[in-house]
Design a protein around this motif. Sequence first.
Motif, short mmCIF file in Angstrom:
data_model
loop_
_atom_site.label_atom_id
_atom_site.label_comp_id
_atom_site.label_asym_id
_atom_site.label_seq_id
_atom_site.Cartn_x
_atom_site.Cartn_y
_atom_site.Cartn_z
N PHE A 416 26.49 -108.58 7.61
CA PHE A 416 26.78 -109.16 6.36
C PHE A 416 26.95 -108.36 5.16
CE2 PHE A 416 23.94 -112.48 8.67
CZ PHE A 416 24.80 -113.52 8.64
N ARG A 417 26.29 -107.21 4.96
CA ARG A 417 26.30 -106.55 3.81
C ARG A 417 27.83 -105.71 3.83
NH1 ARG A 417 23.57 -101.73 2.22
NH2 ARG A 417 25.44 -100.76 2.91
N ALA A 423 27.37 -109.88 -0.67
CA ALA A 423 26.65 -110.43 0.65
C ALA A 423 25.43 -111.26 0.15
CB ALA A 423 25.88 -109.13 1.21
N VAL A 442 21.13 -107.74 1.25
CA VAL A 442 21.63 -108.96 1.12
C VAL A 442 21.14 -110.02 0.41
CG1 VAL A 442 22.32 -110.87 2.89
CG2 VAL A 442 22.55 -108.74 3.59
#
Length: 450
Positions: A416-417, A423, A442
């Motif tokens: 995700f990051r 994020a 995140v």
Amino acid sequence: MRISIVGTGYVGLVSGICLSFQGHDVICVDKKAEIVNEINNSISPIYEPKLDDMLNQVISEKKLYACTDINWAIENTDVTIVAVGTPFKNNAIDLTYIKECAREIGTALAEKTSYHTVCIKSTVVPGTTDTIVREIIEEASHKQVGSFGLAMNPEFLREGCAVDDFMMPDRIVIGAYDDLSFDSIAAIYRGVFDAPVIKTNLRTAEMIKYTSNSFLANLISFSNDISNICESIGGIDAIDVFDGLIMDKRIVVKNDDKQLYPGLVQYLKPGCGFGGSCFPKDVKALLTHAKANTYDAVSLEAVLAINELQPLKMVEKLESLIGDLLGKKIAVLGIAFKAETDDIRESPAIKIIHILLDKGALVTACDPEALRNAEKELKNDRFSLKENYVETLRDAEGALLVTAWESYKCIQPIEFRNLMKNAVLIDGRRVFDKNAMESAGVKYTGIGLK
Ligand code: UGA
């Protein structure tokens, strides 16, 4: 036994394949010739785990055959199971297909000399089989019920595990007009399916089906109601609350040093709401039917009202973290109403995507199975479907997890990051670990958290 099944939608097809797999001779009937051809060529028109292999086997063993000719199917079988759709239209259950089918069955029965049982499997509001269905068949066949059998045998199949649910039922409910009707339906299951059989009247069988779905929908909305209270107070994670609740000895069963939880606890979890072709439609239909019978079912009204709001909460949470959505790229993980299905009917994801688009966001979405259906439903210049989560998350300024597919549960916080421009993750199914997400940088929140 020789069984015909009218309607090759989800319920009809799974029932037909499973019954023929267990040794019965099954004829599936559908008005659509292309679906009939697909089935006869071992191509399943729906996605459901295990179904393709079983269809292949029963077609090659000639235990199942599909056709468009209902008269021929009735002539060559002893029982007809009705599994046509009962959609919800104009605030009530639409019995058009049931009525059409009852008329066709009645017409075919007029020509038939041997005893034949008609069994309704479609979900119909209590009273339908012993009034509307019965009257239409009697009129079209010029015969009285009793000279033909009439039964109601509801299904309890969950999409995604429908084959296992059919093959290993927890109960078999048979509502019957008389003993002969009951015996001919019980014979289908006897010796093959190991489950208690509930013998009852037609309208009680219909009511058991609605009560089962309303009860489960009620658990979900109850959980979301509690979860919303937790959020409004703040500092309480609703997941911890339910973990505490289910330790009640009236819920958990202690077996030696093990703790056994009933399957029901899966429904005691905060989330972005229920969807699918059953819960929303069935709860609405029962509510309307109760009203028509002069009873206001307030608890069912609340179940629906809570469920209506949950998708909106996902978007509100996103806005609270990233502000105005106009022109921002937002990723939606999951479009199907739940994992292990390609069904997007009444899916919270569809509602969420529409809200995001209304607010001017640029939306990307993915789903392991539902892309084909989503393509037909979601058409907007600012919306695009992606093949996988990597492409969906790339450069997004916010992500929403809506369907708990295994492949999405495994996405690592660092992905995700690294993939997203900003994020931020809203977890609509509470599948990720908050601490792990935050340690990876995140910004994370979810339903039931504040
Ligand atoms: C449901 C019933 O579970 C079956 O017994 C019934 O036969 C079927 O409807 C039907 O009437 O044909 P299904 O709609 O496939 O089956 O789905 P479920 O697995 O029960 O889930 C229903 C909805 O509840 C989904 O949207 C799911 O995501 C949602 N859900 C489930 C939650 O929001 N939270 C949960 O904790 C569990």
